[in-house]
Design a protein around this motif. Structure first.
Motif, PDB file in Angstrom:
ATOM      1  N   LEU A 191       5.190  13.998 -11.281  1.00 47.23           N
ATOM      2  CA  LEU A 191       5.187  13.143 -10.098  1.00 47.23           C
ATOM      3  C   LEU A 191       6.030  11.915 -10.399  1.00 47.23           C
ATOM      4  CD1 LEU A 191       2.470  14.866  -9.991  1.00 47.23           C
ATOM      5  CD2 LEU A 191       1.699  13.166  -8.340  1.00 47.23           C
ATOM      6  N   PHE A 202       5.266   6.493  -4.620  1.00 45.87           N
ATOM      7  CA  PHE A 202       5.566   7.895  -4.874  1.00 45.87           C
ATOM      8  C   PHE A 202       6.870   8.278  -4.190  1.00 45.87           C
ATOM      9  CE2 PHE A 202       5.181  12.374  -3.469  1.00 45.87           C
ATOM     10  CZ  PHE A 202       5.249  12.976  -4.714  1.00 45.87           C
ATOM     11  N   ALA A 233       3.391  17.645  -4.070  1.00 48.16           N
ATOM     12  CA  ALA A 233       2.229  17.164  -4.816  1.00 48.16           C
ATOM     13  C   ALA A 233       0.967  17.308  -3.969  1.00 48.16           C
ATOM     14  CB  ALA A 233       2.423  15.709  -5.216  1.00 48.16           C
ATOM     15  N   GLN A 237      -3.522  15.743  -7.328  1.00 51.31           N
ATOM     16  CA  GLN A 237      -2.510  15.312  -8.291  1.00 51.31           C
ATOM     17  C   GLN A 237      -2.112  13.862  -8.058  1.00 51.31           C
ATOM     18  OE1 GLN A 237       0.383  18.339  -7.489  1.00 51.31           O
ATOM     19  NE2 GLN A 237      -0.216  19.601  -9.234  1.00 51.31           N
ATOM     20  N   LEU A 238      -1.916  13.497  -6.805  1.00 55.06           N
ATOM     21  CA  LEU A 238      -1.558  12.110  -6.488  1.00 55.06           C
ATOM     22  C   LEU A 238      -2.669  11.155  -6.896  1.00 55.06           C
ATOM     23  CD1 LEU A 238       0.095  12.703  -3.015  1.00 55.06           C
ATOM     24  CD2 LEU A 238       1.241  11.748  -5.022  1.00 55.06           C
ATOM     25  N   GLU A 242      -2.308   8.128  -9.568  1.00 53.31           N
ATOM     26  CA  GLU A 242      -2.645   6.743  -9.234  1.00 53.31           C
ATOM     27  C   GLU A 242      -3.660   6.168 -10.219  1.00 53.31           C
ATOM     28  OE1 GLU A 242      -1.149   4.889  -7.185  1.00 53.31           O
ATOM     29  OE2 GLU A 242      -0.148   6.219  -5.749  1.00 53.31           O
TER      30      GLU A 242
END
Length: 306
Positions: A191, A202, A233, A237-238, A242
């Motif tokens: 990412l 992002f 993503a 996953q995000l 974070e």
């Protein structure tokens, strides 16, 4: 090769830092040159350990592909501390170039690949039983000095011990991690985050296919071909990315970029493999508009320093 032209009066100068093996930058990084020029930013490739370079002559110095630093990390960190306009900044470089930062992130609650650390001089034996493991140095770039070992194979067990001894003899800390088999099917997800007006945001994600096929036999190989594909993503996953970025020392507002590398763990949830804040490939060629977003991130940092 470094461009020694004199930019137009008032035109900001940006050094894109590389190594002698890539004097014209990695092809992916070159995709940002035209978007930078369109913004009136004079960008040029500069080798980090070139003694003739006057780093004070640049308005911003951007780490991109200094991939030969691993065996000279102390020299590299010392150099970084002499460049006040460096991004990402020198204290981040010092923290992020030693993968023992993974232990800090794990202690802070970030899901990471379980890792055992072997200090130089310590005795090490492969875990009992079977299973696959990855062995690599705590300071490395790319897949150099990294091997995959199947402990059900007696030869692999011997090669694993030899690998750790080789790293130890060179004064290097060794990482031992279970090989997560999901990388063979799902691959690794990177990412990518780039600086924007409101901080790090992002940008895009890519999939990297499996790269480790067997033991490391002591043959230096810094650059390995990677299979890269665009990827969307997932929210999980995000969220993991974070959470990872939230515990970066000093915060993320100072960062120009970040790459968070994830693999599905045994239960399927994403776990952190690496947090790349020093010289990651950004894969801007695999996402629409990403080269322009990288140029915009550089312009954002220039504006902060003006």
């Amino acid at each position: 090769m470094t461009n020694h032209h004199q930019p137009a009066r008032g035109e900001p100068r940006v050094a894109l830092v590389t190594c002698t093996a890539l004097p014209d930058l990695d092809p992916d990084d070159r995709l940002a040159l035209d978007p930078l020029a369109a913004r009136g930013i004079a960008a040029e490739a500069v080798v980090w350990d070139d003694p003739a370079v006057d780093w004070s002559g640049y308005d911003l110095v951007v780490l991109r592909s200094p991939w030969d630093y691993a065996l000279r990390r102390d020299e590299f960190v010392a150099w970084a501390r002499t460049v006040p306009t460096l991004v990402n900044p020198a204290d981040v470089v010092a923290w992020n170039t030693d993968k023992r930062y993974l232990a800090e992130l794990s202690a802070a609650g970030v899901p990471t690949v379980p890792t055992a650390w072997v200090e130089p001089g310590d005795e090490w034996a492969p875990p009992a039983g079977t299973g696959e493991y990855v062995i690599k140095p705590a300071v490395s770039a790319g897949s150099q000095d990294t091997g995959r070992y199947d402990l059900a194979d007696p030869e692999h067990r011997e090669l694993a011990v030899a690998h750790v001894r080789r790293l130890s003899a060179a004064g290097r800390v060794t990482m031992v991690q279970p090989y997560l088999s999901a990388v063979d099917t799902a691959g690794e997800t990177a990412l990518l985050f780039l600086a924007g007006p409101d901080g790090l945001a992002f940008s895009h994600a890519i999939r990297k296919g499996p790269m480790l096929t067997g033991p490391d036999r002591g043959v230096a190989e810094l650059y390995k071909e990677e299979r890269i594909d665009a990827r969307t993503a997932t929210p999980e996953q995000l969220d993991t990315a974070e959470k990872t970025l939230a515990v970066v020392p000093g915060g993320t507002d100072r960062l120009l970029y970040a790459r968070v590398d994830l693999i599905p763990g045994p239960a399927g949830a994403p776990v952190l493999v690496e947090l790349e804040l020093t010289e990651p490939s950004l894969f801007v060629g695999h996402a629409d508009g990403a080269p322009d977003r990288l140029a915009a991130a550089i312009a954002t940092h220039l504006a902060r320093r003006s």
